[in-house]
Design an enzyme around this catalytic site. Structure first.
Site, PDB file in Angstrom:
ATOM      1  N   ASP A   8      38.584  43.955  40.356  1.00 36.12           N
ATOM      2  CA  ASP A   8      38.112  44.218  39.043  1.00 36.12           C
ATOM      3  C   ASP A   8      39.081  44.241  38.368  1.00 36.12           C
ATOM      4  O   ASP A   8      39.728  46.234  38.380  1.00 36.12           O
ATOM      5  CB  ASP A   8      37.009  45.324  38.851  1.00 36.12           C
ATOM      6  N   ASP A 111      36.942  39.316  34.563  1.00 33.56           N
ATOM      7  CA  ASP A 111      37.951  40.303  35.206  1.00 33.56           C
ATOM      8  C   ASP A 111      37.891  40.662  36.423  1.00 33.56           C
ATOM      9  O   ASP A 111      38.227  41.282  36.760  1.00 33.56           O
ATOM     10  CB  ASP A 111      38.684  41.413  34.176  1.00 33.56           C
ATOM     11  N   GLU A 112      36.445  40.007  36.886  1.00 28.01           N
ATOM     12  CA  GLU A 112      35.618  40.090  38.058  1.00 28.01           C
ATOM     13  C   GLU A 112      36.289  39.210  39.845  1.00 28.01           C
ATOM     14  O   GLU A 112      34.939  37.878  38.790  1.00 28.01           O
ATOM     15  CB  GLU A 112      34.323  40.538  38.055  1.00 28.01           C
TER      16      GLU A 112
HETATM   17  P1  TTP Z   1      34.575  45.249  32.968  1.00 27.27           P
HETATM   18  O1  TTP Z   1      35.480  45.425  34.222  1.00 27.27           O
HETATM   19  O2  TTP Z   1      33.286  45.880  32.506  1.00 27.27           O
HETATM   20  O3  TTP Z   1      35.947  46.392  31.711  1.00 27.27           O
HETATM   21  P2  TTP Z   1      37.302  46.593  31.866  1.00 27.27           P
HETATM   22  O4  TTP Z   1      37.428  45.865  32.308  1.00 27.27           O
HETATM   23  O5  TTP Z   1      37.253  46.731  29.843  1.00 27.27           O
HETATM   24  O6  TTP Z   1      37.318  48.120  32.076  1.00 27.27           O
HETATM   25  P3  TTP Z   1      37.270  49.348  33.052  1.00 27.27           P
HETATM   26  O7  TTP Z   1      38.321  49.589  33.373  1.00 27.27           O
HETATM   27  O8  TTP Z   1      35.818  50.091  34.316  1.00 27.27           O
HETATM   28  O9  TTP Z   1      37.016  47.798  34.742  1.00 27.27           O
HETATM   29  O10 TTP Z   1      34.704  43.981  31.850  1.00 27.27           O
HETATM   30  C1  TTP Z   1      35.863  42.960  31.345  1.00 27.27           C
HETATM   31  C2  TTP Z   1      35.969  42.885  30.075  1.00 27.27           C
HETATM   32  O11 TTP Z   1      34.588  42.342  29.546  1.00 27.27           O
HETATM   33  C3  TTP Z   1      36.333  44.290  29.113  1.00 27.27           C
HETATM   34  O12 TTP Z   1      37.950  43.807  29.270  1.00 27.27           O
HETATM   35  C4  TTP Z   1      35.773  43.380  27.588  1.00 27.27           C
HETATM   36  C5  TTP Z   1      35.015  42.723  28.555  1.00 27.27           C
HETATM   37  N1  TTP Z   1      33.603  43.384  27.942  1.00 27.27           N
HETATM   38  C6  TTP Z   1      33.257  43.169  26.412  1.00 27.27           C
HETATM   39  O13 TTP Z   1      33.523  42.333  25.669  1.00 27.27           O
HETATM   40  N2  TTP Z   1      31.295  43.711  26.076  1.00 27.27           N
HETATM   41  C7  TTP Z   1      31.122  44.441  27.042  1.00 27.27           C
HETATM   42  O14 TTP Z   1      29.870  45.145  27.601  1.00 27.27           O
HETATM   43  C8  TTP Z   1      31.879  44.701  28.220  1.00 27.27           C
HETATM   44  C9  TTP Z   1      31.100  45.555  29.355  1.00 27.27           C
HETATM   45  C10 TTP Z   1      33.375  43.994  28.580  1.00 27.27           C
HETATM   46 MG    MG Z   2      37.148  45.598  34.547  1.00 23.39          MG
END
Ligand code: TTP
Ligand code: MG
Length: 313
Positions: A8, A111-112
């Site tokens: 991730d 992103d996963e």
């Molecule tokens: P995530 O992987 O949930 O969050 P992140 O990568 O920003 O942070 P982390 O380090 O905790 O993993 O989500 C990936 C992307 O998806 C995030 O950068 C932006 C988008 N996103 C949204 O647009 N709305 C949301 O509610 C979430 C959870 C994510």
């Molecule tokens: Mg993330």
């Protein structure tokens, strides 16, 4: 023995923006709707770790973020650009997997990723492999990610979130129970705030507490989902890493600049959104069977209604 990794990206949209504009590095960065000096509508997409220190997180109203940290750098999301970065990351992972027998790669969001590394035979080699992928993504894309390694997707996913940012957490089968026991029930994917409230009423806070609840009790509280929680609390998850990606949902939303109570206006907007969704359904040749409508008021009170149709559209 199965060995599964979950990768991730760290604060993905914000990290990409920092890379594109190094001058904002070190400052709180919020990617989301235009805050309009505190009067903006819409939500935070993500925030970097500096901004998270102010309590800012994904899904929070942008006006709250502004109140918490007006000095942050506010940026509007560029989804197409992030998708291109995501595709390049996928290629880096895919290239690395060429050397792993029977490897599988499943992308679950922008992103996963889940990786089936069972072909590497043991956790030691798999850990080395994950280190290597982290380095490659860092070198080629100048972006950091976190990876969890475990005997199944559930453990891998929880492990990837365990030491963010830039973590690599390895949980072999014989450490699963000890790893899960102290974690909050909300750590289990799918256990949201509502489920947590019901569990907290039963004095269930940690996964160890959850494990003490009988299968019958969980089924009576949550129906079918109770079985999922029963298994999750024991670290059981048989689901496969699947290469075939199927779109599960498709939707459109809009936020009005001002409160809007005019029924005819709202009806026209709703029809317009339906039209946009229908065009994409037709383009992707999908046959949906469930419809959901969500309405959100100025104070973020949110109502959702769903309907399952007798047969697919
Ligand atoms: P995530 O992987 O949930 O969050 P992140 O990568 O920003 O942070 P982390 O380090 O905790 O993993 O989500 C990936 C992307 O998806 C995030 O950068 C932006 C988008 N996103 C949204 O647009 N709305 C949301 O509610 C979430 C959870 C994510
Ligand atoms: Mg993330």
């Amino acid at each position: 023995m199965r060995i599964i990794a979950h990768l991730d990206m760290d604060c993905f949209f914000a990290q990409v923006e920092e890379r594109e504009n190094p001058s904002i590095k070190g400052q709180p960065v919020v990617v989301g709707a235009d805050p309009k000096g505190g009067g903006g509508r819409g939500v935070v997409s993500t925030a970097n770790y500096e901004a998270r220190k102010f309590g800012i997180h994904s899904g929070m109203p942008i006006s709250w973020a502004w109140r918490a940290c007006p000095q942050a750098v506010y940026l509007y999301p560029r989804h197409d650009f992030y998708s291109k970065v995501s595709a390049r990351i996928r290629e880096i992972i895919r290239n690395s997997l060429k050397n792993v027998s029977d490897a599988k790669l499943e992308q679950v969001s922008i992103d996963e990723f889940y990786l089936d590394l069972s072909g590497l035979k043991n956790f030691y080699f798999s850990q080395e492999f994950c280190h290597d992928i982290k380095d490659k993504i860092q070198q080629n894309e100048k972006l950091s990610c976190s990876i969890g390694l475990g005997p199944n997707k559930l453990i891998a996913k929880i492990a990837s979130g365990f030491q963010k940012p830039s973590g690599l957490t390895v949980i072999p089968q014989n450490q699963v129970e000890k790893f899960l026991a102290p974690l909050q029930v909300e750590t289990i994917p799918g256990v949201g705030p509502k489920t947590a409230v019901v569990l907290n009423h039963q004095r269930i806070k940690t996964i160890a507490d959850l494990k003490n609840l009988s299968q019958e009790k969980l089924l009576s509280l949550f129906g079918k989902w109770g079985q999922g929680m029963f298994e999750a609390s024991r670290g059981i998850d048989e689901s496969e890493v699947s290469e075939i990606w199927e779109r599960k949902t498709l939707g459109k939303q809009t936020t009005f600049a001002h409160d809007m109570g005019n029924f005819y206006f709202l009806k026209r907007e709703l029809f317009d959104l339906c039209g946009q969704v229908w065009n994409e359904i037709a383009q992707e040749k999908l046959t949906p069977q469930m419809i959901e409508v969500t309405i959100r008021y100025f104070d973020f009170e949110t109502h959702t209604r769903q309907k399952t149709l007798p047969k697919p559209l």
